[in-house]
Scaffold this motif. Structure first.
Motif, PDB file in Angstrom:
ATOM      1  N   UNK A 115       0.801  -1.218   0.000  1.00 28.80           N
ATOM      2  CA  UNK A 115       0.000   0.000   0.000  1.00 28.80           C
ATOM      3  C   UNK A 115       0.837   1.273   0.000  1.00 28.80           C
ATOM      4  N   UNK A 116       1.829   1.374   0.922  1.00 23.98           N
ATOM      5  CA  UNK A 116       2.656   2.590   0.922  1.00 23.98           C
ATOM      6  C   UNK A 116       3.444   2.787  -0.374  1.00 23.98           C
ATOM      7  N   UNK A 117       3.909   1.694  -0.954  1.00 19.81           N
ATOM      8  CA  UNK A 117       4.664   1.818  -2.198  1.00 19.81           C
ATOM      9  C   UNK A 117       3.745   2.251  -3.349  1.00 19.81           C
ATOM     10  N   UNK A 118       2.530   1.728  -3.376  1.00 19.60           N
ATOM     11  CA  UNK A 118       1.566   2.128  -4.402  1.00 19.60           C
ATOM     12  C   UNK A 118       1.223   3.612  -4.249  1.00 19.60           C
ATOM     13  N   UNK A 119       1.027   4.065  -3.008  1.00 17.98           N
ATOM     14  CA  UNK A 119       0.762   5.478  -2.750  1.00 17.98           C
ATOM     15  C   UNK A 119       1.947   6.345  -3.184  1.00 17.98           C
ATOM     16  N   UNK A 120       3.161   5.868  -2.913  1.00 19.72           N
ATOM     17  CA  UNK A 120       4.355   6.616  -3.319  1.00 19.72           C
ATOM     18  C   UNK A 120       4.399   6.763  -4.835  1.00 19.72           C
ATOM     19  N   UNK A 121       4.071   5.704  -5.568  1.00 18.77           N
ATOM     20  CA  UNK A 121       4.066   5.789  -7.035  1.00 18.77           C
ATOM     21  C   UNK A 121       2.958   6.721  -7.521  1.00 18.77           C
ATOM     22  N   UNK A 122       1.794   6.675  -6.875  1.00 16.47           N
ATOM     23  CA  UNK A 122       0.682   7.540  -7.261  1.00 16.47           C
ATOM     24  C   UNK A 122       1.059   9.012  -7.055  1.00 16.47           C
ATOM     25  N   UNK A 123       1.632   9.327  -5.893  1.00 15.42           N
ATOM     26  CA  UNK A 123       2.055  10.708  -5.630  1.00 15.42           C
ATOM     27  C   UNK A 123       3.179  11.142  -6.561  1.00 15.42           C
ATOM     28  N   UNK A 124       4.072  10.227  -6.880  1.00 16.89           N
ATOM     29  CA  UNK A 124       5.139  10.524  -7.835  1.00 16.89           C
ATOM     30  C   UNK A 124       4.539  10.906  -9.185  1.00 16.89           C
ATOM     31  N   UNK A 125       3.542  10.158  -9.635  1.00 17.14           N
ATOM     32  CA  UNK A 125       2.898  10.452 -10.917  1.00 17.14           C
ATOM     33  C   UNK A 125       2.185  11.802 -10.886  1.00 17.14           C
ATOM     34  N   UNK A 126       1.492  12.104  -9.784  1.00 14.94           N
ATOM     35  CA  UNK A 126       0.786  13.387  -9.675  1.00 14.94           C
ATOM     36  C   UNK A 126       1.775  14.548  -9.768  1.00 14.94           C
ATOM     37  N   UNK A 127       2.873  14.466  -9.009  1.00 15.02           N
ATOM     38  CA  UNK A 127       3.853  15.554  -9.041  1.00 15.02           C
ATOM     39  C   UNK A 127       4.575  15.621 -10.380  1.00 15.02           C
TER      40      UNK A 127
END
Length: 189
Positions: free
Chosen positions: A3-15
């Motif tokens: 979950x945390x890694x998926x969130x990190x990738x999602x936030x990376x994509x947004x930024x």
């Protein structure tokens, strides 16, 4: 993928997506007519977006934390001086905001644990197992960025019909960036 890694990738994509409007403004806008202060603000926004991508990406960044610290000190000094020199003028408010943003990024890079083989000298918040030092600073900073994000979001809606080139794009980016900075600061407490 956890979950945390998926969130990190999602936030990376947004930024990472926020980099596009910054670059488009830098390429398309006539800063000679609009004012060079806006160019500096757009460059600072692009720099901060790239730094957030480097911090949040599970892969890590190609620039060691010390390199980012130097960049943020220079950015904070530049915009802090510009704000001080032009205080009282309406256009210098963004200089103050960019100076505070650079200080917040400097705080995140400096206050994150750098010891151990898991982190090394690289800038990677997504793998942090411990929290930022001086968490009260993170909470105060998060409060500022979340309020600024809300204000910028309202301003983006109100200014979308205004003819000033790049204004809506700039305020939407500031709102998303502020919300992301607020989240990252609170998540690291």
């Amino acid at each position: 993928m956890s979950g945390p890694q998926l969130l990190a990738w999602l936030l990376t994509a947004v930024f990472a997506l926020l980099a596009l409007p910054c670059v488009l403004r830098l390429v398309r806008l006539d800063y000679a007519r609009l004012g060079h202060g806006l160019r500096h603000a757009d460059l600072a926004e692009l720099l901060l977006v790239v730094a957030m991508v480097a911090m949040l990406s599970p892969v890590g960044g190609p620039i060691p934390a010390a390199g980012w610290q130097a960049v943020f000190v220079l950015t904070a000094a530049w915009f802090g001086f510009a704000w001080w020199r032009g205080r009282g003028q309406a256009h210098t408010a963004s200089c103050g905001h960019h100076a505070l943003s650079a200080v917040a990024m400097l705080y995140m890079v400096t206050a994150m644990p750098h010891g151990g083989m898991a982190h090394g000298p690289w800038l990677t918040m997504s793998t942090m197992e411990t929290r930022l030092a001086l968490p009260l600073l993170a909470v105060v900073g998060a409060g500022y960025f979340l309020v600024d994000a809300a204000w910028s979001g309202v301003a983006a809606v109100r200014t979308r019909a205004v003819a000033t080139p790049g204004l809506t794009s700039r305020t939407v980016c500031r709102a998303v960036m502020g919300a992301g900075m607020g989240y990252v600061l609170l998540a690291a407490v």
